[in-house]
Design an enzyme around this catalytic site. Structure first.
Site, mmCIF file in Angstrom:
data_model
loop_
_atom_site.group_PDB
_atom_site.id
_atom_site.type_symbol
_atom_site.label_atom_id
_atom_site.label_comp_id
_atom_site.label_asym_id
_atom_site.label_seq_id
_atom_site.Cartn_x
_atom_site.Cartn_y
_atom_site.Cartn_z
ATOM 1 N N SER A 123 0.839 -1.200 0.000
ATOM 2 C CA SER A 123 0.000 0.000 0.000
ATOM 3 C C SER A 123 0.872 1.247 0.000
ATOM 4 C CB SER A 123 -0.935 -0.021 1.210
ATOM 5 O OG SER A 123 -0.196 0.171 2.385
ATOM 6 N N CYS A 124 0.224 2.368 -0.210
ATOM 7 C CA CYS A 124 0.883 3.672 -0.285
ATOM 8 C C CYS A 124 1.762 3.881 0.937
ATOM 9 C CB CYS A 124 -0.189 4.762 -0.370
ATOM 10 S SG CYS A 124 0.442 6.430 -0.266
ATOM 11 N N PRO A 125 2.980 4.396 0.823
ATOM 12 C CA PRO A 125 3.626 4.919 -0.382
ATOM 13 C C PRO A 125 4.544 3.920 -1.074
ATOM 14 C CG PRO A 125 4.939 5.486 1.507
ATOM 15 C CD PRO A 125 3.797 4.623 2.007
ATOM 16 N N ASN A 159 4.625 8.812 5.414
ATOM 17 C CA ASN A 159 4.093 8.566 4.070
ATOM 18 C C ASN A 159 4.352 9.760 3.161
ATOM 19 O OD1 ASN A 159 3.092 6.179 5.098
ATOM 20 N ND2 ASN A 159 1.181 6.329 3.958
#
Lengths: 184, 129
Positions: free
Chosen positions: A14-16, B20
């Site tokens: 999943s992100c990132p 992130n």
């Protein structure tokens, strides 16, 4: 189908992570080579095209099958970060001071009918859409100036010439729409 | 693209927001610097970063994190550093909390507010979490 140089399997991540893995995989490719990125992260549908755009790669296509997303990205030959240069631009008035001097070429990238309706003395008409095909007519030495009506097309012509390796180009802005100089 | 991030909170959600964005920016050729201050220091604390708390009442999200196969904070920290993200720990907070540079992951630098401001002044974006 694309001639894929390398395949990156990032399914389940999943992100990132898909973007991070794509960046790393892309580092090993040469400009023009194609990376295939297989993921299940639906955020990648928007993220990878944006990543490609931001980092100077060419995003080719997304193929979706049974929830598996396959992205094709071609490595660009964009300059390394930090090397992006500002567009060299001068005003109409500044151009008029050098107009006619030895080694000065003015390329008017407007359409032929606009050009015929009035252009700067000595200007050569190469419409924006023909720049790539008519590179040979544009001197590689001396000073080449690009002009249009309001600066937009001249900017794109500048970028096309820069991409073709020309470093002797300057944009004249705003251009013929606000021209006080002589006209032919 | 230069990104300056202030990490001032120490929960698990805060950590994901910070790392992130940081890894995504670094992977997109961004130059990233994170200033960890107050509870944000937990995010790079050698032991603390592996046991960051969920917000109260949100513990049930733990399952969702697992199902979505989200990387652990430890992995994101390592990934950030590998991508060249710079970590700055706030000296003043460290003094208040009795923390040493050695309490943080390798590569962490220590600085004060001016250090952060110095890097943020020419950043294209400054984010606070």
């Amino acid at each position: 189908m694309y001639n894929v140089t390398r395949t990156l399997d990032a399914k389940g991540l999943s992100c990132p992570m898909p973007v991070v893995r794509t960046k790393k995989a892309m580092e090993d490719l040469a400009p023009g080579e194609v990376l295939e990125v297989i993921v299940t992260d639906r955020g990648s549908i928007a993220d990878l095209p944006m990543w490609a755009k931001t980092t100077g790669q060419e995003y080719l296509e997304l193929i979706e099958e049974n929830g598996v997303l396959t992205h094709y990205i071609k490595k660009g030959s964009a300059p390394e970060k930090g090397e992006t240069t500002e567009m060299k631009t001068i005003t109409n008035e500044e151009y008029l001071e050098v107009a006619g001097q030895d080694g000065v070429t003015l390329i008017d990238v407007r359409e032929p009918d606009e050009f015929e309706a009035g252009h700067a003395p000595g200007a050569v008409n190469i419409p924006l859409g023909q720049i790539d095909d008519r590179l040979a007519e544009i001197p590689e030495t001396g000073d080449v100036y690009v002009i249009c009506r309001s600066g937009g097309r001249a900017g794109r012509a500048y970028e096309a010439l820069e991409a073709a390796g020309r470093d002797n180009v300057t944009r004249v802005a705003p251009g013929m729409g606000d021209w006080d100089g002589p006209v032919e | 693209m230069k990104v300056a991030i202030i990490a001032a909170n120490g929960g698990l959600f805060d950590a994901y927001k910070v790392f992130n964005i940081a890894t995504a920016a670094a992977a997109t050729d961004g130059e990233v610097e994170i200033f960890f201050t107050f509870e944000g220091l937990n995010l790079i604390h050698r032991q603390g970063m592996n046991a960051l708390p969920m917000p109260e009442g949100k513990e049930h999200f733990a399952e969702g994190f697992q199902k979505a196969n989200v990387p652990s904070i430890g992995e994101l920290v390592a990934m950030s550093q590998e991508l060249g993200v710079k970590f700055i720990a706030c000296q003043m907070t460290m003094d208040v909390m009795g923390l040493q540079k050695e309490d943080f992951v390798d590569g962490t630098e220590v600085g004060g507010a001016v250090t952060f401001l110095g890097s943020a002044k020419d950043a294209d974006m400054t984010l606070t979490f």
